[in-house]
Scaffold this motif. Structure first.
Motif, PDB file in Angstrom:
ATOM      1  N   PHE A 377     -17.217  -3.826  60.279  1.00  0.00           N
ATOM      2  CA  PHE A 377     -17.849  -2.519  60.085  1.00  0.00           C
ATOM      3  C   PHE A 377     -17.059  -1.426  60.800  1.00  0.00           C
ATOM      4  CE2 PHE A 377     -21.051   0.697  61.504  1.00  0.00           C
ATOM      5  CZ  PHE A 377     -21.240   1.284  60.254  1.00  0.00           C
ATOM      6  N   LEU A 379     -13.832  -1.264  61.370  1.00  0.00           N
ATOM      7  CA  LEU A 379     -12.656  -0.905  60.576  1.00  0.00           C
ATOM      8  C   LEU A 379     -13.049  -0.113  59.325  1.00  0.00           C
ATOM      9  CD1 LEU A 379     -11.267  -3.098  62.418  1.00  0.00           C
ATOM     10  CD2 LEU A 379      -9.835  -3.612  60.449  1.00  0.00           C
ATOM     11  N   ARG A 380     -14.094  -0.547  58.670  1.00  0.00           N
ATOM     12  CA  ARG A 380     -14.498   0.126  57.429  1.00  0.00           C
ATOM     13  C   ARG A 380     -15.000   1.538  57.707  1.00  0.00           C
ATOM     14  NH1 ARG A 380     -18.467  -3.568  54.148  1.00  0.00           N
ATOM     15  NH2 ARG A 380     -17.829  -2.234  52.408  1.00  0.00           N
ATOM     16  N   GLY A 383     -12.477   4.107  57.312  1.00  0.00           N
ATOM     17  CA  GLY A 383     -11.863   4.316  56.001  1.00  0.00           C
ATOM     18  C   GLY A 383     -11.082   3.141  55.456  1.00  0.00           C
ATOM     19  N   ILE A 384     -10.955   2.071  56.253  1.00  0.00           N
ATOM     20  CA  ILE A 384     -10.172   0.914  55.806  1.00  0.00           C
ATOM     21  C   ILE A 384     -11.050   0.045  54.889  1.00  0.00           C
ATOM     22  CG2 ILE A 384      -8.945  -1.140  56.602  1.00  0.00           C
ATOM     23  CD1 ILE A 384      -8.415   0.454  59.241  1.00  0.00           C
ATOM     24  N   GLY A 385     -10.554  -0.259  53.697  1.00  0.00           N
ATOM     25  CA  GLY A 385     -11.336  -0.989  52.702  1.00  0.00           C
ATOM     26  C   GLY A 385     -11.663  -2.412  53.149  1.00  0.00           C
ATOM     27  N   LEU A 386     -12.661  -3.002  52.523  1.00  0.00           N
ATOM     28  CA  LEU A 386     -13.138  -4.334  52.924  1.00  0.00           C
ATOM     29  C   LEU A 386     -12.022  -5.376  52.927  1.00  0.00           C
ATOM     30  CD1 LEU A 386     -15.480  -6.269  53.612  1.00  0.00           C
ATOM     31  CD2 LEU A 386     -15.861  -6.534  51.168  1.00  0.00           C
ATOM     32  N   GLU A 388      -8.771  -5.019  52.996  1.00  0.00           N
ATOM     33  CA  GLU A 388      -7.732  -4.756  53.999  1.00  0.00           C
ATOM     34  C   GLU A 388      -8.271  -5.036  55.410  1.00  0.00           C
ATOM     35  OE1 GLU A 388      -6.060  -0.803  53.967  1.00  0.00           O
ATOM     36  OE2 GLU A 388      -4.585  -1.323  55.507  1.00  0.00           O
ATOM     37  N   ILE A 392      -6.589  -7.555  58.032  1.00  0.00           N
ATOM     38  CA  ILE A 392      -6.134  -7.127  59.363  1.00  0.00           C
ATOM     39  C   ILE A 392      -6.757  -8.009  60.442  1.00  0.00           C
ATOM     40  CG2 ILE A 392      -6.331  -5.275  61.097  1.00  0.00           C
ATOM     41  CD1 ILE A 392      -5.960  -3.257  58.816  1.00  0.00           C
ATOM     42  N   GLU A 430     -19.571  -9.817  50.550  1.00  0.00           N
ATOM     43  CA  GLU A 430     -20.453  -9.402  51.644  1.00  0.00           C
ATOM     44  C   GLU A 430     -21.762 -10.166  51.550  1.00  0.00           C
ATOM     45  OE1 GLU A 430     -20.563  -5.193  53.164  1.00  0.00           O
ATOM     46  OE2 GLU A 430     -19.948  -4.956  51.096  1.00  0.00           O
TER      47      GLU A 430
ATOM     48  N   PRO B  72     -19.190   1.920  53.408  1.00  0.00           N
ATOM     49  CA  PRO B  72     -18.800   2.584  54.661  1.00  0.00           C
ATOM     50  C   PRO B  72     -17.418   3.242  54.581  1.00  0.00           C
ATOM     51  CG  PRO B  72     -19.681   0.401  55.115  1.00  0.00           C
ATOM     52  CD  PRO B  72     -19.629   0.533  53.625  1.00  0.00           C
ATOM     53  N   GLU B  73     -16.438   2.511  53.961  1.00  0.00           N
ATOM     54  CA  GLU B  73     -15.088   3.070  53.909  1.00  0.00           C
ATOM     55  C   GLU B  73     -15.019   4.314  53.018  1.00  0.00           C
ATOM     56  OE1 GLU B  73     -16.030   0.007  53.150  1.00  0.00           O
ATOM     57  OE2 GLU B  73     -14.877  -0.898  51.505  1.00  0.00           O
ATOM     58  N   ALA B  76     -16.187   7.272  55.016  1.00  0.00           N
ATOM     59  CA  ALA B  76     -15.143   7.726  55.937  1.00  0.00           C
ATOM     60  C   ALA B  76     -14.067   8.507  55.184  1.00  0.00           C
ATOM     61  CB  ALA B  76     -14.535   6.529  56.652  1.00  0.00           C
ATOM     62  N   ARG B  77     -13.720   8.022  53.999  1.00  0.00           N
ATOM     63  CA  ARG B  77     -12.664   8.692  53.229  1.00  0.00           C
ATOM     64  C   ARG B  77     -13.104  10.064  52.739  1.00  0.00           C
ATOM     65  NH1 ARG B  77     -11.295   3.272  49.737  1.00  0.00           N
ATOM     66  NH2 ARG B  77     -10.492   2.061  51.479  1.00  0.00           N
ATOM     67  N   PHE B  98      -3.753   0.374  63.626  1.00  0.00           N
ATOM     68  CA  PHE B  98      -5.124   0.596  63.167  1.00  0.00           C
ATOM     69  C   PHE B  98      -5.293   2.022  62.647  1.00  0.00           C
ATOM     70  CE2 PHE B  98      -9.444   2.064  64.253  1.00  0.00           C
ATOM     71  CZ  PHE B  98     -10.219   1.124  63.602  1.00  0.00           C
ATOM     72  N   ALA B 102      -5.978   3.589  58.874  1.00  0.00           N
ATOM     73  CA  ALA B 102      -7.144   4.438  58.619  1.00  0.00           C
ATOM     74  C   ALA B 102      -6.724   5.761  57.987  1.00  0.00           C
ATOM     75  CB  ALA B 102      -7.899   4.669  59.929  1.00  0.00           C
ATOM     76  N   ALA B 105      -5.487   5.304  54.481  1.00  0.00           N
ATOM     77  CA  ALA B 105      -6.568   5.018  53.533  1.00  0.00           C
ATOM     78  C   ALA B 105      -7.201   6.344  53.075  1.00  0.00           C
ATOM     79  CB  ALA B 105      -7.614   4.109  54.172  1.00  0.00           C
ATOM     80  N   VAL B 106      -7.369   7.261  54.008  1.00  0.00           N
ATOM     81  CA  VAL B 106      -7.951   8.565  53.674  1.00  0.00           C
ATOM     82  C   VAL B 106      -6.980   9.376  52.815  1.00  0.00           C
ATOM     83  CG1 VAL B 106      -8.796  10.743  54.626  1.00  0.00           C
ATOM     84  CG2 VAL B 106      -9.374   8.587  55.755  1.00  0.00           C
TER      85      VAL B 106
END
Lengths: 431, 252
Positions: A377, A379-380, A383-386, A388, A392, A430, B72-73, B76-77, B98, B102, B105-106
């Motif tokens: 959560f 990381l997401r 903005g990092i997708g599930l 990815e 990571i 998920e 969630p991502e 954020a984007r 990291f 991030a 991704a944005v």
């Protein structure tokens, strides 16, 4: 010379009885032992989770010496620029591909190049063939062993890279790499042992290690064999007082891989590091068995094994720590962690502590699991997708062990392999 | 920018948010205050998309879109940032790696070219000065072995790097000494802009001496029971939450 016993294993053609060689008796004893037990089945406690049924269906022929195409098989080659390199292809030592200039204090080479070295006297003296059937088979079948011997007090700056390569062939072939490593008193050496190849083959390497008083050895074994290969290897190390032995055991390749590392702590105040990183995807099975014999007081051992298992990949970990009655003030730490990336992936893990001294500190911990929801959560939420985020975190899980390898080029190359592998993994749905 | 209407949320069938209405416009700083267990952190987590919470009623609109429909991502984007109360440690992943993942991704989401390591290094170093952070922090694993204060500063640093449209700060002041609190507040104040909304969730008024809010809302038992300007925070500092809790209980 014909073998004077009835073979009931398919390996009889592979035995070598070179009359007059110093190991003639060793070979004979080993062959007799292997013939008496054969390929272990899953009823054998040491092989309970690793079935050799499919392996035993193959009939392996002796590897045929051929020209080398210069490739290191299907895996990306690991290149350490300033290493002294010794290359063995299809069981044959290749002086043409090996580094010629050897620093003072070091003897490296094949048996025929180094037979006058006194270190050879120790050859085969510690490998327990009766405990390890495939070490017995190796002893009966190896062609020409390799020696690495650092004289007392020698600090060998350049790492020594032993590269074992199997080329693709029409018939499945078998190779039996055999290495003797002797690190003299106060000497310091770094050894990289790589195994790689193409196609279906069987390799059963044995590396016998002696680290004498106050000697230091970092031994990194990287198994990146072909995904159709069988790798059943054994490392036997003996440490004298004040010595440091760091084993980095990396198993990424092979259809089936088994690595048995036995360490005998024969002097006080030794330090032992056992770092293991493994991956098994698709139909791969990787089995790590380690045994540490704390035979003397005041010895410290630190073990961390971590694996990631995806697809129908299977992992086995068995870590035995045997603390003998005299081994007071032993400090032994063992951790084993596995990450399961798919519902079909499995791990069988078994820490085995046998303690016969009363003043010791022994800890062990094993965890098996998925990635932590909190970390995902976090990381997401940035903005990092599930997919990815999962890649990571999976990468980071194993990178923590790879960081222990002091050879930067090796570490970087392996991290790249892990990253590429985890990036391919289908994200877990998920919950 | 953010419009929360009648938001209800629960965790494992326990009702936590019981009808929140709140609007945050660009350029505004809102503070959400409240006693322990009032639902402040739940609100922050629900906005960021934590799936442990189930939204049972109501809606949240963010920049004209249905926020609750987004992963969630995606949130954020689109420009929503949550500074965590308990930032997570991620051994084996460097802060720099990291953050680049991030930011890229944005950028990818916006159709902008991704930054390579060199471009990113240049960009990030400027942001570090803002928070008085040691450059070695970039090569360290995310939050691993960081002190409480370092973790919170790292969160604000991530926020500065990601340049969000709406910042949600969840108890960012907890566990900070006064010096760290000032650094964190300076970092947040530097991000105040007419295009950006900020939502500060806090138990204590202390942080609001440094990040002066335009609006203060008091959350009690999952509802906003009182709203006002910065003077409301001072009043709470003086009188505590008891009188509002009593009022809320009387109304229920």
């Amino acid at each position: 010379m014909a073998l004077a016993l009835d073979s009931r294993t398919p390996f009889q053609k592979l035995y070598r009885f070179d009359a007059g060689a110093p190991w003639e008796r060793l070979r004979r004893t080993a062959a007799e032992f292997f013939e008496s037990v054969g390929v272990p089945g899953t009823k054998n406690e040491e092989w309970r989770f690793t079935s050799l049924r499919e392996f035993a269906e193959h009939e392996f022929a002796p590897a045929q010496p051929r020209d080398w195409d210069g490739r290191f098989g299907s895996a990306d080659p690991i290149v350490v620029q300033d290493a002294l390199r010794l290359v063995v292809v299809d069981g044959v030592f290749r002086p043409d591909a090996s580094s010629p200039d050897i620093p003072a204090g070091l003897t490296v080479g094949s048996w025929s190049q180094t037979k006058d070295d006194p270190a050879w006297r120790r050859f085969g003296s510690t490998v327990q063939v009766d405990r390890h059937p495939f070490a017995a088979l190796n002893t009966a079948c190896f062609s020409e062993p390799i020696l690495v011997h650092a004289a007392p007090g020698a600090t060998i700056e350049r790492p020594i890279h032993l590269a074992f390569v199997s080329q693709r062939s029409d018939a499945a072939s078998a190779v039996f790499p055999r290495v003797l490593v002797v690190v003299g008193e106060n000497a310091e050496v770094k050894i990289l042992e790589t195994h790689s190849g193409d196609g279906t083959y069987f390799t059963a390497p044995v590396t016998e290690v002696f680290v004498d008083q106050n000697g230091r050895l970092e031994h990194t074994k990287v198994q990146q064999d072909s995904l159709d290969a069988f790798h059943i290897g054994h490392v036997r190390a003996t440490q004298e007082a004040g010595s440091v032995y760091a084993s980095n055991a990396v198993s990424f390749g092979a259809r089936l891989s088994r690595n048995d590392i036995d360490i005998w702590l024969g002097g006080e105040h030794t330090e032992t590091w056992l770092n293991g990183a493994y991956m098994a995807f698709g139909e791969q099975l990787t089995d790590n068995h380690t045994r540490l014999d704390h035979a003397m007081p005041n010895c410290h051992s630190f073990q961390v094994y971590k694996g990631i298992l995806g697809g129908a990949g299977a992992g086995v970990f068995n870590g035995k720590i045997y603390v003998h009655p005299d081994a007071q003030k032993t400090d032994a730490k063992q951790t084993n962690k596995a990450l399961l990336l798919s519902p079909q992936a499995t791990i069988n893990t078994k820490p085995q502590l046998e303690i016969f001294a009363d003043d010791v500190k022994c800890t062990h911990g094993a965890t098996v699991g998925q990635l932590e929801a909190d970390s995902l959560f976090y990381l997401r939420s940035r903005g990092i997708g599930l997919a990815e985020a999962q890649a990571i975190l999976t990468y980071a899980f194993l990178a923590e062990v790879l960081e222990k390898i002091s050879l930067e080029e090796v570490r970087t190359a392996l991290e790249r392999v892990v990253f590429r592998q985890v990036a391919k993994v289908e994200p877990m749905p998920e919950e | 920018m953010l419009k929360i209407s009648n938001l209800h949320a629960s965790v494992e069938d326990k009702k936590i948010l019981k009808g929140i209405d709140l609007q945050v416009n660009a350029g505004e700083v809102h503070a959400i205050m409240g006693p322990n267990g009032s639902g402040k952190s739940t609100l922050a987590q629900v906005l960021a998309g934590r799936d442990a919470y189930e939204v049972t009623e109501g809606s949240v609109e963010f920049l004209g879109q249905d926020l609750l429909e987004m992963a969630p991502e995606e949130r954020a984007r689109e420009g929503l940032f949550l500074a965590f109360q308990y930032p997570v440690e991620i051994p084996g992943v460097s802060n720099a790696y990291f953050l680049r993942s991030a930011v890229n991704a944005v950028r990818k989401h916006r159709g902008e070219p991704e930054l390579d390591a060199i471009q990113f290094g240049k960009y990030i170093r400027e942001k570090m000065k803002l928070l008085d952070l040691d450059p070695s922090l970039l090569n360290r694993s995310v939050n691993e072995g960081f002190s409480g204060g370092e973790k919170k500063r790292n969160e604000i640093f991530h926020m500065a790097v990601m340049e969000p449209k709406l910042c949600v700060l969840d108890e960012t002041d907890s566990g900070l000494d006064i010096d760290a609190l000032k650094i964190v507040a300076d970092g947040v104040n530097a991000l105040r802009s007419p295009d950006r909304g900020i939502l500060v969730v806090t138990h204590y008024q202390r942080l609001l001496n440094y990040i002066v809010p335009d609006f203060v809302h008091v959350l009690v038992d999952g509802r906003i029971v009182k709203s006002g300007d910065k003077n409301l925070a001072l009043e709470l500092e003086e009188k505590g939450y008891g009188w509002l809790e009593a009022e809320a209980a009387a109304r229920a």
